[in-house]
Design an enzyme around this catalytic site. Structure first.
Site, mmCIF file in Angstrom:
data_model
loop_
_atom_site.group_PDB
_atom_site.id
_atom_site.type_symbol
_atom_site.label_atom_id
_atom_site.label_comp_id
_atom_site.label_asym_id
_atom_site.label_seq_id
_atom_site.Cartn_x
_atom_site.Cartn_y
_atom_site.Cartn_z
ATOM 1 N N GLU A 88 0.709 -1.238 0.057
ATOM 2 C CA GLU A 88 -0.080 -0.046 -0.179
ATOM 3 C C GLU A 88 0.822 1.290 0.055
ATOM 4 O O GLU A 88 1.955 1.315 0.454
ATOM 5 C CB GLU A 88 -1.102 0.112 1.233
ATOM 6 C CG GLU A 88 -0.150 -0.133 2.524
ATOM 7 C CD GLU A 88 -1.284 -0.477 3.852
ATOM 8 O OE1 GLU A 88 -1.488 -1.801 3.762
ATOM 9 O OE2 GLU A 88 -1.267 0.116 4.564
ATOM 10 N N CYS A 112 8.233 -4.950 15.434
ATOM 11 C CA CYS A 112 7.879 -3.760 16.168
ATOM 12 C C CYS A 112 6.369 -4.417 16.859
ATOM 13 O O CYS A 112 5.561 -4.584 16.030
ATOM 14 C CB CYS A 112 7.761 -2.677 15.689
ATOM 15 S SG CYS A 112 9.432 -2.181 14.996
ATOM 16 N N GLU A 156 11.133 -2.005 6.057
ATOM 17 C CA GLU A 156 12.198 -1.361 6.604
ATOM 18 C C GLU A 156 13.320 -1.001 5.455
ATOM 19 O O GLU A 156 13.806 -1.952 4.897
ATOM 20 C CB GLU A 156 12.973 -2.194 7.571
ATOM 21 C CG GLU A 156 14.202 -1.875 8.187
ATOM 22 C CD GLU A 156 14.214 -0.364 8.567
ATOM 23 O OE1 GLU A 156 13.355 0.054 9.349
ATOM 24 O OE2 GLU A 156 15.289 0.392 8.219
ATOM 25 N N SER A 210 12.929 5.815 14.134
ATOM 26 C CA SER A 210 11.814 5.394 14.850
ATOM 27 C C SER A 210 12.437 4.956 16.305
ATOM 28 O O SER A 210 13.183 3.844 16.528
ATOM 29 C CB SER A 210 11.265 3.914 14.111
ATOM 30 O OG SER A 210 10.637 4.606 13.106
ATOM 31 N N CYS A 329 0.073 1.998 9.011
ATOM 32 C CA CYS A 329 1.152 1.336 8.302
ATOM 33 C C CYS A 329 0.790 -0.304 8.244
ATOM 34 O O CYS A 329 0.844 -1.020 9.067
ATOM 35 C CB CYS A 329 2.291 1.687 8.948
ATOM 36 S SG CYS A 329 3.809 0.636 8.856
#
Ligand code: SAH
Length: 340
Positions: A88, A112, A156, A210, A329
């Site tokens: 996406e 995560c 990532e 992050s 996300c």
């Protein structure tokens, strides 16, 4: 191979390699990225035999748009790739322009705990062309020009280093899509060797980290990558990065209710980053149905913000976009995969 995989320099070398002229690369870039032609047959200033060679060596491929959701100031796009995987992208209309959030991998291996993308393991890296095509297709769909690109979608970026570097090179090229380096942001969970490699390029691209926690114990709970690259190694590397590139670094900090949003956490954060040329972007958590974390209340977010301000930390609160279009996300992809 897709023609959208090649940087201008790679194309120049290609043309030299086939005994043609270097400047052909600029002509081809002009057709692809300025005029947006999608067939080699529509490039009249390129000789017939070169066109034949190009057709034998490359394809001008497309990416299939399979779903689009529109909200206020935001549109979300779901794309199907050639192997039926889906990713996406999110387009946000800001007052300063149109910002596109692109995915860099199918799934993500960073795990995560708060992240929807990480619930699904990495299937594969995106090829450079698949990132370029997210941008080209959305510009075509909405008939707009994108002014800013953030690598903050699924994946990532620094776990797909070479391809994202080529992607950045292509969209940044003045002869191509021409998005200014200062308008491009790479966000990483903190893969130190790649931050160091990126630093050597000394480009003006923005780097966002992050962070999400002010100490190792908490950060490791939220982000397993912290075991390999803990804060006592990450922070010095970021300081070095700032020194070498002379660029300010962004620190992203999601606020999770009762997890990392206390007064103590805020003070710890101030302590961790004091004196650094960095700014903190506080992110109201986008809740997703599979993960139990809750978003911090508005009051708590403001309190956290005030503590940072008082301690002279540069801080902003991220504008919330697209909770109505599942903009967290990886959320749209998850839903699609579950239904199919
Ligand atoms: N892997 C990269 C880039 C993709 S994630 C990285 O870790 O930076 C982009 C940003 O969105 C990261 O800061 C990530 O932690 C954050 N994020 C992930 N899930 C989120 C959610 N549900 N709500 C708000 N931010 C989220």
């Amino acid at each position: 191979m897709s023609i959208y995989d090649l940087t201008l320099e790679e194309l120049e070398n290609y043309f030299i390699g086939i005994g043609d002229k270097k400047f052909r690369a600029v002509q081809l870039y002009d057709w692809l990225y300025k005029k947006r032609v999608t067939s080699f047959d529509n490039m009249p200033n390129i000789k017939k035999e070169i066109i034949t060679k190009l057709k034998a060596d490359f394809v001008i491929n497309e990416i299939e748009l399979i779903n689009r959701l529109d909200g206020k100031d935001v549109s979300k796009f779901l794309f199907k790739l050639k192997d039926n995987n889906v990713v996406e992208a999110v387009l946000m209309h800001h007052d300063y322009g149109n910002s596109l959030c692109v995915s860099s991998q199918v799934g993500c291996n960073m795990s995560c705990t708060f992240c929807e993308s990480g619930r699904r393991k990495k299937v594969r890296n995106l090829e450079t062309n698949e990132m370029v095509l997210q941008l080209l297709e959305i510009e075509k769909q909405l008939n707009i020009r994108i002014s800013h690109v953030v690598l903050m979608g699924i994946g990532e970026p620094f776990d797909n280093y070479d391809n994202i570097i080529n992607f950045i090179d292509i969209i940044n090229s003045g002869k191509g899509i021409d998005i200014g380096a200062r308008h491009i942001t790479v966000s990483t969970c903190g893969i130190i060797p790649k931050i160091e490699e990126f630093m050597k390029r000394k480009v003006q691209i923005n780097l966002a980290i992050s962070l999400h926690a002010p100490n190792d114990e908490l950060r490791t709970k939220l982000m397993p990558i912290n075991k390999a690259y803990p804060l006592n190694k990450l922070i010095p590397v970021l300081k070095k990065y700032i020194q070498v590139t002379n660029r300010r670094v962004t620190l992203e900090y999601i606020l999770l209710d009762n997890i990392n949003d206390t007064t103590t956490n805020a003070l710890e954060l101030c302590n961790l980053i004091k004196g650094m040329n960095a700014y903190v972007n506080l992110i109201p958590y986008n809740e997703t149905s599979h993960i139990e974390y809750k978003k911090s209340s508005h009051d708590k977010i403001m309190k956290f913000y005030d503590i940072l301000k008082k301690n002279k930390i540069n801080v902003t609160i991220r504008k919330e976009f697209g909770s109505e279009v599942m903009a967290a996300c990886g959320q749209l992809r998850s839903k699609y995969e579950e239904e199919r």
